[in-house]
Each structure stands twice: as structure tokens, then as C-alpha cells.
Design a protein around this motif. Sequence first.
Motif, PDB file in Angstrom:
ATOM      1  N   GLY A  99       0.758  -1.338  -0.212  1.00  0.00           N
ATOM      2  CA  GLY A  99      -0.037   0.056  -0.006  1.00  0.00           C
ATOM      3  C   GLY A  99       0.873   1.283  -0.059  1.00  0.00           C
ATOM      4  O   GLY A  99       1.878   1.276   0.577  1.00  0.00           O
ATOM      5  N   LEU A 100       0.468   2.288  -0.758  1.00  0.00           N
ATOM      6  CA  LEU A 100       1.332   3.468  -0.735  1.00  0.00           C
ATOM      7  C   LEU A 100       1.135   4.369   0.565  1.00  0.00           C
ATOM      8  O   LEU A 100       2.145   4.765   1.357  1.00  0.00           O
ATOM      9  CB  LEU A 100       0.727   4.481  -1.746  1.00  0.00           C
ATOM     10  CG  LEU A 100       1.200   4.446  -3.089  1.00  0.00           C
ATOM     11  CD1 LEU A 100       0.599   5.803  -3.846  1.00  0.00           C
ATOM     12  CD2 LEU A 100       2.778   4.338  -3.214  1.00  0.00           C
ATOM     13  N   THR A 101       0.177   4.140   1.248  1.00  0.00           N
ATOM     14  CA  THR A 101      -0.031   4.996   2.779  1.00  0.00           C
ATOM     15  C   THR A 101       0.506   4.247   3.871  1.00  0.00           C
ATOM     16  O   THR A 101       1.322   4.867   4.758  1.00  0.00           O
ATOM     17  CB  THR A 101      -1.460   5.473   2.785  1.00  0.00           C
ATOM     18  OG1 THR A 101      -1.968   6.203   1.923  1.00  0.00           O
ATOM     19  CG2 THR A 101      -1.637   6.041   4.001  1.00  0.00           C
ATOM     20  N   ARG A 102       0.254   2.784   3.914  1.00  0.00           N
ATOM     21  CA  ARG A 102       0.598   1.972   4.699  1.00  0.00           C
ATOM     22  C   ARG A 102       1.050   0.702   4.288  1.00  0.00           C
ATOM     23  O   ARG A 102       0.036   0.129   3.468  1.00  0.00           O
ATOM     24  CB  ARG A 102      -0.356   1.619   5.791  1.00  0.00           C
ATOM     25  CG  ARG A 102      -0.654   2.875   6.820  1.00  0.00           C
ATOM     26  CD  ARG A 102      -1.868   2.067   7.935  1.00  0.00           C
ATOM     27  NE  ARG A 102      -2.890   1.885   7.232  1.00  0.00           N
ATOM     28  CZ  ARG A 102      -3.910   2.525   6.799  1.00  0.00           C
ATOM     29  NH1 ARG A 102      -3.875   3.638   6.770  1.00  0.00           N
ATOM     30  NH2 ARG A 102      -4.783   1.962   6.168  1.00  0.00           N
ATOM     31  N   CYS A 103       2.345   0.352   4.171  1.00  0.00           N
ATOM     32  CA  CYS A 103       2.696  -1.068   3.570  1.00  0.00           C
ATOM     33  C   CYS A 103       3.143  -1.809   4.535  1.00  0.00           C
ATOM     34  O   CYS A 103       4.122  -1.735   5.583  1.00  0.00           O
ATOM     35  CB  CYS A 103       3.804  -0.860   2.527  1.00  0.00           C
ATOM     36  SG  CYS A 103       4.613  -2.202   1.791  1.00  0.00           S
ATOM     37  N   GLY A 104       2.324  -2.957   5.039  1.00  0.00           N
ATOM     38  CA  GLY A 104       2.655  -3.985   6.025  1.00  0.00           C
ATOM     39  C   GLY A 104       3.575  -4.830   5.812  1.00  0.00           C
ATOM     40  O   GLY A 104       3.668  -5.308   4.668  1.00  0.00           O
ATOM     41  N   LEU A 105       4.521  -5.050   6.980  1.00  0.00           N
ATOM     42  CA  LEU A 105       5.552  -6.064   6.720  1.00  0.00           C
ATOM     43  C   LEU A 105       5.635  -6.981   7.861  1.00  0.00           C
ATOM     44  O   LEU A 105       5.240  -6.426   8.994  1.00  0.00           O
ATOM     45  CB  LEU A 105       6.805  -5.141   6.751  1.00  0.00           C
ATOM     46  CG  LEU A 105       6.963  -4.214   5.611  1.00  0.00           C
ATOM     47  CD1 LEU A 105       8.248  -3.354   5.902  1.00  0.00           C
ATOM     48  CD2 LEU A 105       7.162  -5.029   4.229  1.00  0.00           C
TER      49      LEU A 105
END
Lengths: 174, 174
Positions: free
Chosen positions: A9-15
Motif C-alpha cells: 500500500g502507498l499509505t501503509r505498507c504492512g511487513l
Amino acid sequence: MRVLGVDPGLTRCGLGVVDGAPGRPLRMAAVGVVRTAADDGVGARLVAIERGIEAWLDEHRPEAVAVERVFSQHNVRTVMGTAQASAVAILCASRRGLPVHLHTPSEVKAAVTGSGRADKAQVGAMVTRLLRLDAPPKPADAADALALAICHIWRGTATGRLQQAVAAHAHPRG
Amino acid sequence: MRVLGVDPGLTRCGLGVVDGAPGRPLRMAAVGVVRTAADDGVGARLVAIERGIEAWLDEHRPEAVAVERVFSQHNVRTVMGTAQASAVAILCASRRGLPVHLHTPSEVKAAVTGSGRADKAQVGAMVTRLLRLDAPPKPADAADALALAICHIWRGTATGRLQQAVAAHAHPRG
């Protein structure tokens, strides 16, 4: 086997990084989110996501990367950002020669809850239970990234075995 | 001003470099296509596109990069590849601090032909005329990349001037 799951995601990229093997207990090695500001240009945001993912690859040294497969039937604006962030994740992993696997949201839900139509809460609850955490990881993107890694450990290995079996059958003397 | 135009695609990523300024003759500095094999994995294809674009940025040193803006109302499979390739182009340029501008297909067509609904042949014919070429560049992705660069030289500069005028008006003593 250590897997990095990426919920792009651009706003939140979960890892999320998970250690495990089929039939063995799973262990969470790390979880987090790379955030970028909506008022930055898309270029600056993609560069920030690349830096974040590179830092995670450097620190956690996964053997494989599992990324959510993006479909374009969703919201137009969201899906473009998701596709762009996923491209950066796939690029970072592939540049290092790491195997990348794409899993659909329903494959991930089915892997961790038994139902491809499970909701966010159910996925979060199962991730919490399977990794023996005190509380569901937040935000949901972080929990989804862990679910992707778990899905990959279970499905990816099964697929790998199946492919080996098929290959052995196709080339019995190979 | 030297601009690299990028018509993003996984199978063929069109690249075109144009020198020019509004009101001056345009000059083509380079045109080509980065191709990747459909039977390679998406990771290997994105890595190949990154290498190709990096080589063009190294060799031609553009001052700005113009990339086609991707919409998701088209064919689902194609648009995902296009979005991923465009993300790589935006990333490569932004990492170097180069300004990146996105132009829609209709903006590009309107800039070079006067009509936002022009067909491929018309765009190719105008690119050939504006750059004083012997024949339309092929494949169409290469011609489209040159059209993007031309569009940017004309529109981008106009937009830049407009923004400067607005800024000067907003801060008359600045």
C-alpha cells in the motif's frame, strides 16, 4: 524457513517476518508498517517504500517474500497505489534473487482461518493465536502481512513439494 | 530541456528522449524499447525494466521524466503490468531526484495532434513530423514515448510557468 510477508500500500505498507515450517510451531520475528505521507508525490512515496523494504531485507534476511496479489476490480485510486507499492516489493526481492510468491487475499484468508471469506477481525484473531501473541498486531496491514507470510510457509511449501513430485514423475530417471 | 518519455509496459516499455523548449524546434536524441519475455516471472521482468531505464538515464541524462498515467478501467491483466512498469520508471527517476510528471493518454494525444481522441497512426504521423524523422518510430510504444516527452516539453513548461505566476501572485513580496 523465514518468510517476509508484504501487504502492499502507498499509505501503509504492512511487513511481517515469520519463521516456520509445515507441522511446526510458527514464530513471529518482526512486524511493522512503512508509512508514507499522502501529500508527498508518488515518486517520493515509492522511494520511501523501497528504502523501508530494503532495510527489512537487510535486517531480517528472509529466504522468500510473499506479496499480496493485486486485482484491479477494486477502487481505482487505491488499486493503482497498491499495484505500484507491490511492484516495488517484488523488485526489491527479485533484485536480490529471492523467490517472490503472490497470494490472493482469499488464499491468505483460507490459509489462516479456513475460510476465503473471513473478515479482518477473524484474520487478526487467527494470526494472534497461530503466532501466540498477546494481542492482534495493529494496524490491520501489519496483521495481513503476517498472514501472508504464514500462508506462504504452509501453501508455498506444499506447492513446492507438489512441483517436486510432478517433476520427479515427469522425469523418473532425472 | 531534455525529457525522457516512458510508455510503461511489461512486455514492451517504450523509451524516447527529446530535446526542446516551447517555440523552438524539437530534436529526438534517442528512441527504443525495453522488452521482457512473457514467460519470465514478474520479478525478473521488473528487474529487467529497471536495468533498462537505469541505462537510459545514465546514457542520456534527462532533466525530467514523463510517464503515462495509468488508469484501471482497461483490461485487468494489462493494467496491472502497466502499473507495475510505471512504478519502476517513477522509482528510478525519483531515486535520482529527477522530476517525474504523469500525463494521461488524452493529454498526450491532444498535445501532439490537437485532439485527445486521435488514433495511434495520427500520433505516429505527428511525432514523425514534429521530430523531422524519415518514418514513424516503431513499435507504437516507442512513438508513444516520444509523444509523452514532447507533451511534457510543451505542457510541463506551461504548467511550470503557470505555477510560478500563481506563486508570484500569492506571495507578491516573496
